[in-house]
Design an enzyme around this catalytic site. Sequence first.
Site, PDB file in Angstrom:
ATOM      1  N   GLU A  59       0.820  -1.218   0.000  1.00 51.69           N
ATOM      2  CA  GLU A  59       0.000   0.000   0.000  1.00 51.69           C
ATOM      3  C   GLU A  59       0.855   1.270   0.000  1.00 51.69           C
ATOM      4  O   GLU A  59       0.466   2.290  -0.573  1.00 51.69           O
ATOM      5  CB  GLU A  59      -0.939   0.026   1.208  1.00 51.69           C
ATOM      6  CG  GLU A  59      -2.073  -0.985   1.146  1.00 51.69           C
ATOM      7  CD  GLU A  59      -1.691  -2.348   1.705  1.00 51.69           C
ATOM      8  OE1 GLU A  59      -0.505  -2.552   2.058  1.00 51.69           O
ATOM      9  OE2 GLU A  59      -2.591  -3.213   1.796  1.00 51.69           O
ATOM     10  N   PHE A  72     -12.072  -6.468  13.858  1.00 49.45           N
ATOM     11  CA  PHE A  72     -10.958  -7.014  13.075  1.00 49.45           C
ATOM     12  C   PHE A  72     -10.514  -6.008  12.003  1.00 49.45           C
ATOM     13  O   PHE A  72     -11.333  -5.471  11.278  1.00 49.45           O
ATOM     14  CB  PHE A  72     -11.390  -8.337  12.414  1.00 49.45           C
ATOM     15  CG  PHE A  72     -10.322  -8.922  11.537  1.00 49.45           C
ATOM     16  CD1 PHE A  72      -9.110  -9.354  12.079  1.00 49.45           C
ATOM     17  CD2 PHE A  72     -10.496  -9.022  10.163  1.00 49.45           C
ATOM     18  CE1 PHE A  72      -8.114  -9.872  11.276  1.00 49.45           C
ATOM     19  CE2 PHE A  72      -9.500  -9.547   9.345  1.00 49.45           C
ATOM     20  CZ  PHE A  72      -8.303  -9.972   9.912  1.00 49.45           C
ATOM     21  N   GLN A  73      -9.225  -5.755  11.946  1.00 55.39           N
ATOM     22  CA  GLN A  73      -8.608  -4.818  10.996  1.00 55.39           C
ATOM     23  C   GLN A  73      -9.193  -3.413  11.095  1.00 55.39           C
ATOM     24  O   GLN A  73      -9.387  -2.732  10.092  1.00 55.39           O
ATOM     25  CB  GLN A  73      -8.696  -5.361   9.565  1.00 55.39           C
ATOM     26  CG  GLN A  73      -7.862  -6.623   9.400  1.00 55.39           C
ATOM     27  CD  GLN A  73      -7.570  -6.987   7.982  1.00 55.39           C
ATOM     28  OE1 GLN A  73      -8.396  -6.786   7.099  1.00 55.39           O
ATOM     29  NE2 GLN A  73      -6.400  -7.556   7.737  1.00 55.39           N
ATOM     30  N   LYS A  99     -17.554  -0.147   5.430  1.00 55.94           N
ATOM     31  CA  LYS A  99     -18.068  -1.150   4.493  1.00 55.94           C
ATOM     32  C   LYS A  99     -19.562  -0.929   4.184  1.00 55.94           C
ATOM     33  O   LYS A  99     -19.997  -1.086   3.042  1.00 55.94           O
ATOM     34  CB  LYS A  99     -17.850  -2.551   5.078  1.00 55.94           C
ATOM     35  CG  LYS A  99     -18.173  -3.633   4.097  1.00 55.94           C
ATOM     36  CD  LYS A  99     -17.651  -4.978   4.522  1.00 55.94           C
ATOM     37  CE  LYS A  99     -17.928  -5.966   3.389  1.00 55.94           C
ATOM     38  NZ  LYS A  99     -17.430  -7.285   3.691  1.00 55.94           N
ATOM     39  N   MET A 126      24.676   7.751   2.610  1.00 53.23           N
ATOM     40  CA  MET A 126      24.606   9.092   3.181  1.00 53.23           C
ATOM     41  C   MET A 126      24.822   9.062   4.691  1.00 53.23           C
ATOM     42  O   MET A 126      25.474   9.946   5.251  1.00 53.23           O
ATOM     43  CB  MET A 126      23.256   9.741   2.843  1.00 53.23           C
ATOM     44  CG  MET A 126      23.157  11.189   3.237  1.00 53.23           C
ATOM     45  SD  MET A 126      24.485  12.160   2.508  1.00 53.23           S
ATOM     46  CE  MET A 126      23.642  12.925   1.146  1.00 53.23           C
TER      47      MET A 126
HETATM   48  C1  LIG Z   1      12.434   5.244   5.328  1.00 52.39           C
HETATM   49  C2  LIG Z   1      13.746   5.843   5.712  1.00 52.39           C
HETATM   50  N1  LIG Z   1      14.501   5.274   6.674  1.00 52.39           N
HETATM   51  C3  LIG Z   1      15.694   5.820   7.025  1.00 52.39           C
HETATM   52  C4  LIG Z   1      16.151   6.953   6.430  1.00 52.39           C
HETATM   53  C5  LIG Z   1      17.472   7.592   6.855  1.00 52.39           C
HETATM   54  N2  LIG Z   1      18.427   7.588   5.738  1.00 52.39           N
HETATM   55  C6  LIG Z   1      18.657   8.669   4.965  1.00 52.39           C
HETATM   56  S1  LIG Z   1      19.743   8.382   3.755  1.00 52.39           S
HETATM   57  C7  LIG Z   1      19.963   6.804   4.227  1.00 52.39           C
HETATM   58  C8  LIG Z   1      20.911   5.899   3.487  1.00 52.39           C
HETATM   59  C9  LIG Z   1      20.429   5.557   2.143  1.00 52.39           C
HETATM   60  O1  LIG Z   1      21.205   4.506   1.654  1.00 52.39           O
HETATM   61  P1  LIG Z   1      21.107   4.033   0.159  1.00 52.39           P
HETATM   62  O2  LIG Z   1      19.714   3.880  -0.246  1.00 52.39           O
HETATM   63  O3  LIG Z   1      21.972   2.829  -0.011  1.00 52.39           O
HETATM   64  O4  LIG Z   1      21.642   5.265  -0.642  1.00 52.39           O
HETATM   65  P2  LIG Z   1      23.076   5.967  -0.715  1.00 52.39           P
HETATM   66  O5  LIG Z   1      23.082   7.039   0.311  1.00 52.39           O
HETATM   67  O6  LIG Z   1      24.105   4.914  -0.471  1.00 52.39           O
HETATM   68  O7  LIG Z   1      23.096   6.506  -2.104  1.00 52.39           O
HETATM   69  C10 LIG Z   1      19.192   6.514   5.350  1.00 52.39           C
HETATM   70  C11 LIG Z   1      19.178   5.216   6.064  1.00 52.39           C
HETATM   71  C12 LIG Z   1      15.315   7.523   5.449  1.00 52.39           C
HETATM   72  N3  LIG Z   1      15.648   8.651   4.824  1.00 52.39           N
HETATM   73  N4  LIG Z   1      14.137   6.947   5.096  1.00 52.39           N
END
Ligand SMILES: Cc1ncc(C[n+]2csc(CCOP(=O)(O)OP(=O)(O)O)c2C)c(N)n1
Length: 580
Positions: free
Chosen positions: A50, A112-113, A162, A476
Amino acid sequence: MKMSGAEILIECLKKEGVKHVFGYPGGVVLNIFDVLYDEKDLELILTRHEQAAVHAADGYARVSGKVGVAIVTSGPGATNTVTGLATASMDSIPIVVFTGQVPTMLIGNDAFQEADIVGITRPCTKHNYLVKDVKDLAQTVREAFHIASTGRPGPVLIDLPKDVTSGMCDFVWPKEVNIRSYNPKYEGNKWQMKQAAEEIAKAKRPVIMAGGGVILSGASKELKELAELTKTPVTVTMMGLGGFPGTNNLSMGMLGMHGTYCANMAVQNADLIVGIGVRFDDRVTGRTADFAPKARIVHIDIDPTSIRKTTRVDVPVVGDIKQVLKEIIKNLKETKEQWGAVRKSWLKQVDTWKKERPLDYEHDDKIIKPQFVVEKIYELTNGEAVICTEVGQNQMWAAQFYKYDKPRTWLSSGGLGTMGYGFPAAIGAQFAMPKATVFDIAGDGSIQMNIQELATAVINKLPIKVAILNNRYLGMVRQWQELFFNERYSHTNLDVVPDFVKVAEAYGAVGLRATKPEEVEPVLREALKIKDRPVFMDFVVDWHEKVYPMVPAGAAIDEMIFGEKKEKKQKFDSSQIKIA
Ligand SMILES: Cc1ncc(C[n+]2csc(CCOP(=O)(O)OP(=O)(O)O)c2C)c(N)n1
């Protein structure tokens, strides 16, 4: 003629001009799905989660400018939409999400749900409704589309018990919507617009700072006209990419945390900032107390609550950007200013900053640099692709190294920063623009957050190109650990990344891999030839690469740090690459 709530709902969607709906079924929405079984004019696209359905609706909206629509079931189906709603809310994207709900008589009974989705989503929707009587359904849908798409756009949720979708009543399509206390203001105040024009006319070192509002309002043409008429350099926020052509001489690129040296220096030295459809978000302002210290600030926005929220503002203008800019341009055309002469030294200074420190990275002929992949995508698509991104370094490199000339070609989760956004958004974008070349520039971490949508893309024959900048890290976060946490890489190493080529193939998509720089172009060329299914391109990139310039959190935006050349140069040996 009496119709069921489910039939009324579908009729309403058709009246709103909806052609595609993204969704996922469940018990309490069966009435709706049953009507969809015979429906010819409206297609439901079954996603595999979703959250993805909502991101797809969001991507559809960003590309087309129309309202995106999703339908899901109650309880877990509804709660799975929260991230998508919050993403759309932060970026002001018009979507309408329908959730199923347990029958009205069971609401509040821990049925439920059952989930109180109206309560849960109140802070992350522009508005939400629980329909308690089938007689209110058509009116509610009409209002929801109106609210989602007018003023500052945003997501609206409608919860449908529903018994409302099974209940019967006469279908009456309301001709008009009139909502007391909801009257977005489109025309700016004449006096304030005149003042804004005067500020621009008398400024010596002005900067236009354009954001997502320019794109939402369809005001790119007016923005270009204003900049060119008054010879004012333009910087865009991440949400504003494409709002002003990146290849225009007056473009300074993006500002802020990973903005260009030129844009950040220009803002900090400007005597006037004209903020157009921007929120002055912290990623853009850096330390707010020291943001644009020498400048007066004009802020044009449709949402009065965003004015003075984070920065001081000298001239506020509340209104629709397109209309306001037209008026300001009209005012400015009346002054006989010789803009070229007035701005000459300022534009020269801007040019010097551009040349001093352009966006750059160290090329390497042994290991793939992620920036090189983005540059190649730009080159091979002639800058004409729709680029979606995930979140992290991939997002910033995609923002920095691809030049966006047109609005609605850049889709990224700016406000919430949602990993897992890009791929489902690309699905929505591809439905909205079947002929476009749609890319998702992804990290190996992010793509795993909605990787199941490969099934949606395969079954619908969507030729989405997913370019995975695979650095085996949550890049990052690793970058922050490297720079600010003494290289203590706590839980950012994705040691076991799946074999993305095999994953793609397992779903019936195409998987390609490049481990050397000379393989990047052939892989992209091959991917671009594929027209009937998605492609995963696994680019095994240099995991040490960082995004520069960078403004550390809490610093002013001219306190940028840059990568030092030859810094910690690793010895690269391609046999080190481990693929599960
Ligand atoms: C849903 C979610 N969880 C955690 C984060 C925190 N976060 C920001 S950048 C990042 C790393 C992203 O890693 P990747 O997708 O491998 O991309 P890269 O930075 O290596 O290009 C994280 C964990 C986020 N932005 N969104």
